[in-house]
Design a protein around this motif. Structure first.
Motif, PDB file in Angstrom:
ATOM      1  N   THR A   1      26.864  27.851 -17.080  1.00 51.57           N
ATOM      2  CA  THR A   1      25.796  28.625 -16.442  1.00 51.57           C
ATOM      3  C   THR A   1      25.456  28.046 -15.075  1.00 51.57           C
ATOM      4  N   LEU A   2      25.406  26.723 -14.975  1.00 50.64           N
ATOM      5  CA  LEU A   2      25.124  26.094 -13.677  1.00 50.64           C
ATOM      6  C   LEU A   2      26.232  26.396 -12.666  1.00 50.64           C
ATOM      7  N   LEU A   3      27.490  26.323 -13.113  1.00 51.66           N
ATOM      8  CA  LEU A   3      28.603  26.625 -12.208  1.00 51.66           C
ATOM      9  C   LEU A   3      28.607  28.096 -11.812  1.00 51.66           C
ATOM     10  N   TYR A   4      28.287  28.963 -12.738  1.00 46.87           N
ATOM     11  CA  TYR A   4      28.181  30.391 -12.424  1.00 46.87           C
ATOM     12  C   TYR A   4      27.109  30.618 -11.353  1.00 46.87           C
ATOM     13  N   ASN A   5      25.941  30.007 -11.537  1.00 41.59           N
ATOM     14  CA  ASN A   5      24.869  30.152 -10.538  1.00 41.59           C
ATOM     15  C   ASN A   5      25.269  29.557  -9.188  1.00 41.59           C
ATOM     16  N   TYR A   6      26.000  28.445  -9.200  1.00 40.30           N
ATOM     17  CA  TYR A   6      26.497  27.848  -7.958  1.00 40.30           C
ATOM     18  C   TYR A   6      27.420  28.829  -7.226  1.00 40.30           C
ATOM     19  N   LEU A   7      28.333  29.441  -7.971  1.00 41.35           N
ATOM     20  CA  LEU A   7      29.259  30.382  -7.354  1.00 41.35           C
ATOM     21  C   LEU A   7      28.544  31.639  -6.857  1.00 41.35           C
ATOM     22  N   VAL A   8      27.540  32.101  -7.585  1.00 46.92           N
ATOM     23  CA  VAL A   8      26.772  33.264  -7.147  1.00 46.92           C
ATOM     24  C   VAL A   8      26.013  32.924  -5.862  1.00 46.92           C
ATOM     25  N   ASN A   9      25.373  31.761  -5.822  1.00 42.80           N
ATOM     26  CA  ASN A   9      24.638  31.368  -4.611  1.00 42.80           C
ATOM     27  C   ASN A   9      25.572  31.154  -3.431  1.00 42.80           C
ATOM     28  N   LEU A  10      26.742  30.607  -3.691  1.00 43.02           N
ATOM     29  CA  LEU A  10      27.702  30.354  -2.617  1.00 43.02           C
ATOM     30  C   LEU A  10      28.309  31.643  -2.076  1.00 43.02           C
ATOM     31  N   GLY A  11      28.671  32.560  -2.967  1.00 36.42           N
ATOM     32  CA  GLY A  11      29.455  33.710  -2.545  1.00 36.42           C
ATOM     33  C   GLY A  11      28.701  34.999  -2.327  1.00 36.42           C
ATOM     34  N   SER A  12      27.401  35.025  -2.604  1.00 38.18           N
ATOM     35  CA  SER A  12      26.658  36.276  -2.435  1.00 38.18           C
ATOM     36  C   SER A  12      26.462  36.604  -0.965  1.00 38.18           C
ATOM     37  N   PRO A  13      26.880  37.799  -0.549  1.00 34.63           N
ATOM     38  CA  PRO A  13      26.667  38.212   0.834  1.00 34.63           C
ATOM     39  C   PRO A  13      25.180  38.477   1.091  1.00 34.63           C
ATOM     40  N   ARG A  14      24.747  38.221   2.308  1.00 31.56           N
ATOM     41  CA  ARG A  14      23.363  38.504   2.715  1.00 31.56           C
ATOM     42  C   ARG A  14      23.339  39.816   3.472  1.00 31.56           C
ATOM     43  N   ARG A  15      22.393  40.656   3.099  1.00 32.83           N
ATOM     44  CA  ARG A  15      22.251  41.958   3.740  1.00 32.83           C
ATOM     45  C   ARG A  15      20.807  42.143   4.171  1.00 32.83           C
ATOM     46  N   ASP A  16      20.603  42.976   5.203  1.00 32.94           N
ATOM     47  CA  ASP A  16      19.236  43.285   5.642  1.00 32.94           C
ATOM     48  C   ASP A  16      18.705  44.480   4.851  1.00 32.94           C
ATOM     49  N   GLN A  17      17.525  44.969   5.227  1.00 33.68           N
ATOM     50  CA  GLN A  17      16.884  46.060   4.498  1.00 33.68           C
ATOM     51  C   GLN A  17      17.710  47.341   4.497  1.00 33.68           C
ATOM     52  N   SER A  18      18.430  47.585   5.578  1.00 38.91           N
ATOM     53  CA  SER A  18      19.213  48.820   5.683  1.00 38.91           C
ATOM     54  C   SER A  18      20.591  48.711   5.023  1.00 38.91           C
ATOM     55  N   GLY A  19      20.942  47.528   4.529  1.00 38.62           N
ATOM     56  CA  GLY A  19      22.233  47.355   3.877  1.00 38.62           C
ATOM     57  C   GLY A  19      23.310  46.799   4.790  1.00 38.62           C
ATOM     58  N   GLN A  20      22.945  46.516   6.044  1.00 37.37           N
ATOM     59  CA  GLN A  20      23.910  45.932   6.979  1.00 37.37           C
ATOM     60  C   GLN A  20      24.212  44.497   6.572  1.00 37.37           C
ATOM     61  N   LEU A  21      25.449  44.114   6.708  1.00 38.49           N
ATOM     62  CA  LEU A  21      25.891  42.781   6.330  1.00 38.49           C
ATOM     63  C   LEU A  21      25.443  41.764   7.370  1.00 38.49           C
ATOM     64  N   LEU A  22      24.658  40.779   6.942  1.00 35.53           N
ATOM     65  CA  LEU A  22      24.232  39.702   7.833  1.00 35.53           C
ATOM     66  C   LEU A  22      25.166  38.500   7.730  1.00 35.53           C
ATOM     67  N   GLY A  23      25.592  38.196   6.534  1.00 35.28           N
ATOM     68  CA  GLY A  23      26.498  37.074   6.311  1.00 35.28           C
ATOM     69  C   GLY A  23      27.324  37.320   5.073  1.00 35.28           C
ATOM     70  N   SER A  24      28.564  36.904   5.110  1.00 31.60           N
ATOM     71  CA  SER A  24      29.467  37.183   3.996  1.00 31.60           C
ATOM     72  C   SER A  24      29.326  36.186   2.868  1.00 31.60           C
ATOM     73  N   GLY A  25      28.615  35.098   3.083  1.00 33.23           N
ATOM     74  CA  GLY A  25      28.550  34.044   2.076  1.00 33.23           C
ATOM     75  C   GLY A  25      29.787  33.177   2.182  1.00 33.23           C
ATOM     76  N   GLY A  26      29.827  32.124   1.388  1.00 36.53           N
ATOM     77  CA  GLY A  26      30.994  31.251   1.402  1.00 36.53           C
ATOM     78  C   GLY A  26      32.193  31.938   0.784  1.00 36.53           C
ATOM     79  N   ASP A  27      33.357  31.553   1.208  1.00 33.69           N
ATOM     80  CA  ASP A  27      34.586  32.146   0.700  1.00 33.69           C
ATOM     81  C   ASP A  27      34.877  31.589  -0.694  1.00 33.69           C
ATOM     82  N   LEU A  28      34.899  32.460  -1.684  1.00 34.87           N
ATOM     83  CA  LEU A  28      35.136  32.024  -3.058  1.00 34.87           C
ATOM     84  C   LEU A  28      36.608  31.750  -3.351  1.00 34.87           C
ATOM     85  N   SER A  29      37.485  32.065  -2.420  1.00 34.39           N
ATOM     86  CA  SER A  29      38.906  31.790  -2.639  1.00 34.39           C
ATOM     87  C   SER A  29      39.341  30.481  -1.994  1.00 34.39           C
ATOM     88  N   GLN A  30      38.387  29.705  -1.492  1.00 37.44           N
ATOM     89  CA  GLN A  30      38.732  28.438  -0.854  1.00 37.44           C
ATOM     90  C   GLN A  30      39.078  27.389  -1.901  1.00 37.44           C
TER      91      GLN A  30
END
Length: 186
Positions: A61-90
Motif C-alpha cells: 500500500t505504501l509503494l502504491y501510494n508512492y507511485l501514485v504521488n510520483l506519477g499523477s499528472p497535475r491539471r488546472d481547473q479547466s483540465g489543462q495539463l500543468l505537469g506530467s508527474g514523474g516518469d513511471l517507466s524510469q
C-alpha cells in the motif's frame, strides 16, 4: 501549457496507474475469494497467513501510494495539463517499487492457490536488496580487468597511442588504402 512529451508521459502514467489500481484490487480480491469459497482448508486462515497478508499489505500500500504521488499528472481547473508527474517507466527506485508489488501479488495469489509455502518467494526481495547494497559498497566479486584481462590491455594500448579505438581503426584502414577513409591533410 505542456508539450507533446509531457502529454505523452502523462498519458502513459495515467494508464500505468489505472492498471496498477486494477491489479492491486484484483489480486487482493482473488486471493480472498479463493480462500473463502474454493479452498476450505485455508478457511479460517492460519495465524501465519494473516500475519503475512498484513505484513505484506502495508508495504504494498505504501509503494502504491508512492507511485501514485510520483506519477499523477497535475491539471488546472479547466483540465489543462500543468505537469506530467514523474516518469513511471524510469529505472531505479520506481522500477524496484513495481518489482516489489509484483512479487507481493504473486505471493498473495500463490499462497491462496498452493499454500503458505509460496510466501518463501517473498524472501527474494531482501536477498536482492542485500545483493545491491553489497555491490554498492564495493563488496562485489573481484573484477578481472585489473588482473591483466582484456580490458586492462585495451586501456594500456589507449594510453600508449593516445588515440581512441575508433581512431585506431580508422588509421589502420587509411594505411591499407581503404576507400571509405579519406585522409584529410591539414
Amino acid at each position: 501549457m505542456a508539450g507533446g512529451s509531457a502529454k505523452r508521459t502523462a498519458a502513459q502514467n495515467e494508464a500505468a496507474l489505472k492498471t496498477l489500481r486494477i491489479s492491486m484490487l484484483s489480486c487482493t480480491a482473488f486471493s480472498l475469494v479463493v480462500r473463502l469459497f474454493f479452498i476450505r482448508r485455508s478457511w479460517p486462515p492460519s495465524f501465519f497467513s494473516i500475519v503475512f497478508l498484513a505484513v505484506t499489505h502495508v508495504p504494498s500500500t505504501l509503494l502504491y501510494n508512492y507511485l501514485v504521488n510520483l506519477g499523477s499528472p497535475r491539471r488546472d481547473q479547466s483540465g489543462q495539463l500543468l505537469g506530467s508527474g514523474g516518469d513511471l517507466s524510469q529505472s531505479g527506485l520506481t522500477e524496484y517499487a513495481f518489482d516489489i508489488l509484483y512479487v507481493t501479488w504473486a505471493c498473495q495469489i500463490g499462497s491462496a492457490l498452493f499454500g503458505n509455502w509460496v510466501w518463501w518467494l517473498f524472501s527474494v526481495i531482501p536477498l536482492f536488496a542485500g545483493y545491491k547494497l553489497w555491490n554498492l559498497f564495493g563488496g562485489g566479486l573481484p573484477s578481472f580487468a585489473s588482473n591483466g584481462g582484456p580490458d586492462d590491455n585495451a586501456a594500456n594500448e589507449l594510453e600508449q597511442t593516445g588515440m581512441s579505438k575508433r581512431q585506431q581503426k580508422l588509421q589502420k584502414r587509411a594505411e591499407r588504402g581503404d576507400a571509405r577513409v579519406r585522409a584529410v591533410k591539414r
